[in-house]
Design a protein around this motif. Structure first.
Motif: not given
Length: 489
Positions: A102-120
């Motif tokens: 159920g996850g999705r690929v996006v072009d830009r981050p949402s305005a509301v973010v609780d947690l960011v996973l840095d997998g760069i």
């Protein structure tokens, strides 16, 4: 002590372990541990269900770990968005798992973010973040969650952009660190140098080590080791019923002068806090030392001090001929010595360095970066561990390279890092206290590398305790050593 491993050693261990496992099993272990830690963090922010999670996904396995962890979080009801920095090179299996959950690929981050996973970028990355990734990393601080608080940033294995084997952090053209600043780093299988040394270490935040079964496959020697409280407690000299001041060790302190009496008072204070039974002071500040520390036996010269089991020399000593003569007397004694501050300057200016290589008794030198440069002709540079080890081999001495993450290097190539450092200790005189404590530990019989690592560890704890969130002075640190050391029993 916790071992810290270089990238090549980790890669070799991973290859050995993966050869015994079904395809993809190792990545699933890593992703499970990563998702579990993220779920715990989200539990403090309203729970996993309904949480807004952003994945910053680079190419390769690091991005795959993030995608599979994101899939697990999506399966528990989180709204998971993946921002692909290299869409054509994203991990195929991980991306499919995320979409299936159920996850999705996006072009830009949402305005509301609780947690960011840095997998760069993972442990194979070099040269800092590329421009697009750097811009994304810089925008993380602007994201807020459902509770109005800043988004929690979790790095996958290491913060993206750091030099993993050295802890160096390249700067961007704008002059800021070209790496992600994480609140938590979830490391897989082994600690890496960038998590514990150099300017990269603060960017890692809290480091959680996930066991993925790698330990039996790690071969050879670690790059360095991290000191822990249990190590210091195991080394600490125990008092017995028959202990008395001489059997506990006597430390000699040749520091300070009429011009700099405070250095003598502080270094003696550090020595008195340690485990030895008696302190003998030799120098031009004996009146001030005895006034502040009446238990000390004070004389004017090293030659008149009497028998000791270790010497501390240098802080506030001066660099004139009389000071050089005192340093020569210290180096002539067949006991361990700590050389600090002016003693290091005298080694260079007085051309006394050759006297070190011929000594049978141990030597510990305690330079900060500028003193290191005077000894070596250059600053420590990007790899502080390698720099400390080079100086240790050249001087045939244990090197305590002071800094936020103090490094201890030995002539035979072992390295240790202290995790208790604090910027509060970046104030005049705290190094004098450290030198005195180190000398006390040597006089009590600790091996030089143990004395140096224990002194740095305890000195850091005292600095934190003395600061208490506010400014700190060297006398505060000396006073704070006593309650810290009391916890050792």
């Amino acid at each position: 002590m916790r071992p810290v491993w270089r990238v090549a050693d980790v890669r070799a261990a991973e290859a050995g372990l993966m050869a015994t496992l079904p395809s993809g099993a190792l990545m699933q272990r890593a992703a499970a541990g990563l998702a579990r830690r993220c779920a715990l963090l989200l539990a403090d922010r309203g729970g996993v269900y309904g949480a807004r999670v952003l994945l910053l996904v680079g190419s390769g396995d690091n991005g795959g770990d993030a995608l599979y962890a994101g899939a697990r979080l999506a399966g528990r009801g989180a709204a998971v968005d993946a921002l692909l920095l290299s869409p054509e090179r994203a991990h195929v299996g991980g991306l499919a798992a995320l979409r299936a959950a159920g996850g999705r690929v996006v072009d830009r981050p949402s305005a509301v973010v609780d947690l960011v996973l840095d997998g760069i970028v993972g442990i194979g990355g070099t040269g800092g973040l590329r421009e697009t990734a750097d811009q994304l990393a810089g925008s993380l601080a602007e994201r807020v969650g459902r509770d109005g608080a800043r988004a929690t940033v979790v790095a996958v294995d290491v913060p993206s952009g750091v030099a993993v084997d050295t802890g160096h952090v390249p700067l961007t053209d704008a002059g800021r660190p070209g790496a992600v600043r994480a609140d938590v780093t979830v490391a897989f299988g082994a600690l890496k140098p960038a998590l514990v040394v150099g300017p990269a270490a603060p960017l890692a935040g809290q480091v959680d080590l996930v066991d993925i079964g790698l330990t039996p496959w790690l071969r050879g020697s670690p790059a360095l080791r991290v000191t822990e409280w249990s190590d210091v407690a195991d080394w600490w000299p125990a008092l017995g019923d028959s202990s008395e001041k001489y059997t506990r060790g006597v430390v000699g302190v040749a520091t300070g002068s009429a011009t700099y009496p405070g250095a003598a008072v502080l270094s003696v204070g550090g020595a008195l806090a340690g485990p030895t039974g008696l302190v003998r002071y030799a120098g031009g500040a004996r009146a001030e030392v005895v006034h502040q520390h009446p238990s000390v036996i004070a004389t004017g010269r090293v030659a008149d001090a009497g028998r000791v089991q270790a010497w501390v020399c240098g802080s506030g000593l001066g660099t004139g001929e009389d000071s050089a003569a005192e340093l020569r007397a210290v180096l002539a004694a067949p006991v361990p010595v700590v050389l600090d501050a002016d003693a290091l300057t005298l080694l260079v200016d007085g051309k006394l360095a050759d006297r070190l290589r011929g000594r049978d008794a141990p030597i510990v030198v305690t330079p900060h970066d500028r003193e290191f440069a005077r000894l070596c002709g250059e600053m420590p540079g990007e790899d502080r561990v390698a720099a400390a080890l080079r100086l240790a081999a050249w001087m045939n001495a244990v090197v305590l390279l002071k800094g936020d993450r103090t490094i201890v290097g030995t002539p035979d190539g072992r390295a240790y890092v202290n995790p208790t450092g604090t910027p509060a200790l970046a104030t005049g005189g705290t190094g004098d206290v450290l030198a005195g404590l180190l000398g006390s530990l040597l006089a009590a019989g600790l091996a030089p590398e143990r004395a140096a690592t224990a002194a740095a560890y305890l000195h850091g704890l005292a600095g934190r305790e003395a600061a208490g969130g506010g400014p700190v002075t060297a006398p505060d640190v000396a006073a704070a050593l006593r309650p810290v050391l009391a916890r050792l029993g």
